[in-house]
Design a protein around this motif. Structure first.
Motif, short mmCIF file in Angstrom:
data_model
loop_
_atom_site.label_atom_id
_atom_site.label_comp_id
_atom_site.label_asym_id
_atom_site.label_seq_id
_atom_site.Cartn_x
_atom_site.Cartn_y
_atom_site.Cartn_z
N LEU A 23 49.10 76.10 80.19
CA LEU A 23 48.93 77.18 79.23
C LEU A 23 49.29 76.75 77.80
O LEU A 23 49.17 77.54 76.87
N GLY A 24 49.70 75.48 77.66
CA GLY A 24 49.95 74.95 76.32
C GLY A 24 51.32 75.22 75.76
O GLY A 24 51.52 75.16 74.54
N LYS A 25 52.29 75.49 76.63
CA LYS A 25 53.64 75.76 76.13
C LYS A 25 54.40 74.49 75.74
O LYS A 25 55.48 74.57 75.16
N TYR A 26 53.83 73.34 76.07
CA TYR A 26 54.39 72.04 75.67
C TYR A 26 53.27 71.30 74.94
O TYR A 26 52.54 70.53 75.54
N ASP A 27 53.12 71.58 73.65
CA ASP A 27 51.88 71.22 72.95
C ASP A 27 52.01 70.11 71.92
O ASP A 27 51.09 69.87 71.14
N SER A 28 53.14 69.41 71.89
CA SER A 28 53.28 68.34 70.89
C SER A 28 54.29 67.31 71.37
O SER A 28 55.06 67.56 72.30
N ALA A 29 54.30 66.17 70.68
CA ALA A 29 55.26 65.11 71.01
C ALA A 29 56.69 65.56 70.73
O ALA A 29 57.64 65.03 71.32
N GLU A 30 56.84 66.53 69.85
CA GLU A 30 58.17 67.07 69.54
C GLU A 30 58.60 68.12 70.57
O GLU A 30 59.75 68.51 70.62
N ASN A 31 57.63 68.58 71.36
CA ASN A 31 57.92 69.61 72.36
C ASN A 31 57.23 69.24 73.68
O ASN A 31 56.35 69.94 74.17
N PRO A 32 57.64 68.13 74.29
CA PRO A 32 56.98 67.69 75.53
C PRO A 32 57.63 68.32 76.77
O PRO A 32 58.72 68.89 76.70
N LYS A 33 56.92 68.20 77.88
CA LYS A 33 57.50 68.60 79.15
C LYS A 33 57.91 67.35 79.92
O LYS A 33 57.21 66.35 79.90
N GLU A 34 59.05 67.42 80.59
CA GLU A 34 59.50 66.32 81.42
C GLU A 34 58.97 66.50 82.84
O GLU A 34 59.07 67.58 83.42
N PHE A 35 58.39 65.42 83.37
CA PHE A 35 57.95 65.39 84.76
C PHE A 35 58.79 64.37 85.51
O PHE A 35 59.04 63.27 85.00
N VAL A 36 59.22 64.73 86.71
CA VAL A 36 60.07 63.83 87.49
C VAL A 36 59.34 63.41 88.75
O VAL A 36 58.40 64.07 89.22
N ASN A 37 59.77 62.30 89.30
CA ASN A 37 59.18 61.78 90.53
C ASN A 37 60.22 60.90 91.20
O ASN A 37 60.83 60.07 90.54
N ASP A 38 60.41 61.09 92.50
CA ASP A 38 61.44 60.36 93.24
C ASP A 38 60.83 59.58 94.40
O ASP A 38 59.78 59.95 94.94
N ALA A 39 61.51 58.52 94.78
CA ALA A 39 61.08 57.70 95.91
C ALA A 39 62.31 57.16 96.64
O ALA A 39 63.35 56.92 96.01
N VAL A 40 62.18 56.98 97.95
CA VAL A 40 63.26 56.42 98.77
C VAL A 40 62.66 55.33 99.65
O VAL A 40 61.61 55.51 100.25
N LEU A 41 63.34 54.19 99.72
CA LEU A 41 62.88 53.05 100.51
C LEU A 41 63.72 52.92 101.78
O LEU A 41 64.96 52.95 101.72
N TYR A 42 63.04 52.77 102.93
CA TYR A 42 63.71 52.62 104.22
C TYR A 42 63.21 51.35 104.90
O TYR A 42 62.12 50.84 104.59
N ASP A 43 64.00 50.86 105.86
CA ASP A 43 63.48 49.81 106.72
C ASP A 43 62.66 50.48 107.83
O ASP A 43 62.47 51.70 107.84
N SER A 44 62.15 49.68 108.75
CA SER A 44 61.24 50.22 109.77
C SER A 44 61.93 51.17 110.73
O SER A 44 61.27 51.90 111.47
N ASN A 45 63.28 51.19 110.72
CA ASN A 45 64.03 52.11 111.58
C ASN A 45 64.54 53.32 110.81
O ASN A 45 65.43 54.03 111.28
N MET A 46 63.99 53.54 109.61
CA MET A 46 64.37 54.65 108.74
C MET A 46 65.82 54.60 108.30
O MET A 46 66.47 55.63 108.08
N ASN A 47 66.35 53.38 108.16
CA ASN A 47 67.65 53.20 107.52
C ASN A 47 67.43 53.07 106.02
O ASN A 47 66.68 52.21 105.56
N LYS A 48 68.09 53.93 105.25
CA LYS A 48 67.87 53.95 103.81
C LYS A 48 68.34 52.66 103.16
O LYS A 48 69.44 52.18 103.41
N GLN A 49 67.49 52.08 102.31
CA GLN A 49 67.81 50.86 101.59
C GLN A 49 68.03 51.10 100.10
O GLN A 49 68.88 50.47 99.49
N ALA A 50 67.24 51.99 99.50
CA ALA A 50 67.36 52.22 98.06
C ALA A 50 66.61 53.49 97.69
O ALA A 50 65.77 53.98 98.45
N ASP A 51 66.93 54.03 96.53
CA ASP A 51 66.15 55.16 96.01
C ASP A 51 65.92 54.95 94.52
O ASP A 51 66.57 54.13 93.88
#
Length: 296
Positions: A165-193
């Protein structure tokens, strides 16, 4: 120590000893470069010979994620997920990709890989929580005496209603987008995020004008991405207000889609210099009209 019967060994049929070692990542500091050396010695009675081999290794994050591109023409974000080290993962890994509300999965590809045999499969989805699982096979980062990272590229489509809708319409007024990831071994043991934040902005409406033969000609670009702006409605209202010294040519108003086809609309003439249009909320539109100066 390897013991081997060398009877029958020759230059054409040498003895080849192959073995693997595991880097001790817990003894390393991130950002430092280490020399990984290895000595070998062969003994035949009183005779012996030594050889030494080494490579330079820079220890970084096992998993990194970043926004590398925002395409304002398509409203798409391109994320890169870099897998650099894999202790104890014997060439197999599972990556959990988490796409939050306000984005939708579009596509993925491996854009850098240390071997041509690296393969990847993806679960159906994302699921209701925005989670996808990527299964890697033969993911060996150590090739020809150097570590080479694998980079998975994931493209998402921006669906955030306030953004569109244009509520974040300039470089001075941007929107932040986030994205996450998690890495596991083949047995689903967490290695890193990894966590990534990127910024983007978008003009849902833009206006331009020019003066031609005594008339002011205006063009309004509305919803250039052609997104469905309102999930619970089918129409939006565009209100245009001109300088009080201008008078609208009421018959000059046109509304066209991105292909130049006429689009149905309703209009309300509020005053000589203001009007309202009701138009579809899910199309990229070009609104055009003309006006003239009072007393002309």
């Amino acid at each position: 120590v390897f013991l081997k019967d060398i009877s029958g060994v020759s230059a054409e049929t040498p003895v080849v000893i192959t073995y693997n070692t595991q880097l001790k990542f817990d003894a390393m500091e991130e950002g430092k470069t280490y020399t990984m050396g290895n000595n070998a010695q062969i003994r035949l009675g009183a005779w012996f010979s030594k050889v030494y081999s080494a490579f330079q290794y820079n220890y970084g994050d096992m998993l990194k994620k970043e926004l590398v591109d925002y395409n304002a023409e398509t409203g798409q974000l391109t994320w890169h997920i870099t897998i650099s080290q894999m202790p104890g993962m014997d060439g197999n890994a599972i990556l959990k990709e988490i796409i939050p509300e306000g984005q939708e999965y579009v596509s993925h590809r491996i854009c850098q890989s240390p071997t041509s045999i690296t393969s990847i499969t993806k679960t159906e989805g994302p699921d209701i929580d925005g989670v996808m699982l990527f299964y890697f096979k033969n993911l060996y980062p150590y090739i020809e005496n150097q570590y080479v990272s694998t980079i998975l590229e994931v493209v998402t489509q921006i669906t955030d209603e306030n953004f569109l809708l244009g509520k974040y319409d300039s470089a001075e007024n941007p929107k932040e987008f986030v994205n996450d990831a998690v890495l596991y071994d083949s047995n689903m043991n967490k290695q890193a995020d990894a966590h990534a934040v990127g910024e983007a902005f978008y003009k849902a409406m833009d206006k331009s004008g020019k003066y031609v033969d005594g008339n002011a000609i205006y063009s309004i670009e509305v919803n250039p991405l052609g997104a469905d702006l309102l999930s619970d409605k089918e129409y939006i209202t565009v209100v245009d207000t001109m300088d009080e010294r201008l008078v609208l040519n009421t018959d000059s108003i046109t509304v066209k889609d991105a292909e130049g086809n006429d689009v149905a609309y309703t209009k309300e003439i509020v005053s000589s210099n203001q009007f309202k249009l009701t138009v579809p909320d899910d199309k990229a539109l070009i609104i055009s009209y003309s006006a003239y100066a009072k007393g002309q």
